[in-house]
Design a protein around this motif. Structure first.
Motif, mmCIF file in Angstrom:
data_model
loop_
_atom_site.group_PDB
_atom_site.id
_atom_site.type_symbol
_atom_site.label_atom_id
_atom_site.label_comp_id
_atom_site.label_asym_id
_atom_site.label_seq_id
_atom_site.Cartn_x
_atom_site.Cartn_y
_atom_site.Cartn_z
ATOM 1 N N GLU A 33 0.766 -1.247 0.117
ATOM 2 C CA GLU A 33 0.068 -0.053 0.038
ATOM 3 C C GLU A 33 0.807 1.148 0.044
ATOM 4 N N GLN A 34 0.580 2.178 -0.730
ATOM 5 C CA GLN A 34 1.045 3.476 -0.794
ATOM 6 C C GLN A 34 0.219 4.603 -0.223
ATOM 7 N N ASP A 35 0.818 5.400 0.501
ATOM 8 C CA ASP A 35 0.048 6.845 0.956
ATOM 9 C C ASP A 35 1.094 7.842 0.630
ATOM 10 N N GLY A 36 1.136 8.486 -0.189
ATOM 11 C CA GLY A 36 2.201 9.673 -0.709
ATOM 12 C C GLY A 36 3.430 8.851 -0.804
ATOM 13 N N GLY A 37 4.317 9.326 -0.053
ATOM 14 C CA GLY A 37 5.659 8.796 -0.107
ATOM 15 C C GLY A 37 5.939 7.665 0.972
ATOM 16 N N LYS A 38 4.836 7.092 1.655
ATOM 17 C CA LYS A 38 5.179 6.098 2.493
ATOM 18 C C LYS A 38 4.481 4.917 1.931
ATOM 19 N N VAL A 39 5.244 3.915 2.141
ATOM 20 C CA VAL A 39 4.904 2.368 1.723
ATOM 21 C C VAL A 39 4.870 1.556 2.728
ATOM 22 N N THR A 40 3.609 0.714 2.670
ATOM 23 C CA THR A 40 3.503 -0.454 3.718
ATOM 24 C C THR A 40 3.532 -1.779 3.012
ATOM 25 N N VAL A 41 4.332 -2.541 3.216
ATOM 26 C CA VAL A 41 4.691 -3.955 2.850
ATOM 27 C C VAL A 41 4.112 -4.971 3.949
ATOM 28 N N THR A 42 3.010 -5.741 3.512
ATOM 29 C CA THR A 42 2.328 -6.784 4.423
ATOM 30 C C THR A 42 2.828 -8.007 3.880
ATOM 31 N N MET A 43 3.595 -8.811 4.661
ATOM 32 C CA MET A 43 4.063 -9.885 4.294
ATOM 33 C C MET A 43 4.157 -11.079 5.117
ATOM 34 N N THR A 44 4.515 -12.095 4.820
ATOM 35 C CA THR A 44 4.829 -13.298 5.742
ATOM 36 C C THR A 44 6.134 -14.079 5.436
ATOM 37 N N LEU A 45 6.326 -15.000 6.363
ATOM 38 C CA LEU A 45 7.548 -15.821 6.229
ATOM 39 C C LEU A 45 7.122 -17.250 6.180
ATOM 40 N N THR A 46 8.241 -18.063 5.529
ATOM 41 C CA THR A 46 7.896 -19.355 5.385
ATOM 42 C C THR A 46 7.403 -20.311 6.817
#
Length: 98
Positions: A33-46
């Protein structure tokens, strides 16, 4: 502002150190997701016990901050839905012999 496709492409430079496949093709990236210059990455691990979480998160931040107009990156690690090999891309499955 970068497109989600451009951000995903940038994340393809990051590999799980234990598996010779990038984190996008492994299916670890659940959302960007992006909000202007801020990026949020939602992830998991194996696996929940993966000791590489901090390293992978830092690599994500460093890589995305190289993109013009990205000022900050937040990496959120989630466990729902749980990761499974079904999330691996067809190309990566070929590399892994699955």
């Amino acid at each position: 502002m970068a497109t989600e496709a451009e951000l995903r492409e940038a994340l393809q430079d990051i590999y799980d150190p234990e598996i010779p496949v990038n984190i996008v093709d492994l299916g670890l990236i659940y959302g960007i997701e992006q909000d202007g210059g801020k990026v949020t990455v939602t992830m998991t691990l194996t696996t929940p016990g993966c000791g590489m979480a901090g390293m992978i998160g830092q690599e994500i931040k460093e890589r995305l901050l190289m993109i013009p107009k990205i000022d900050s990156v937040d990496v959120k690690i989630v466990w729902e839905p749980p990761w499974s090999p079904d999330l691996i891309s067809a190309e990566a499955k070929e590399v892994l012999g699955i």
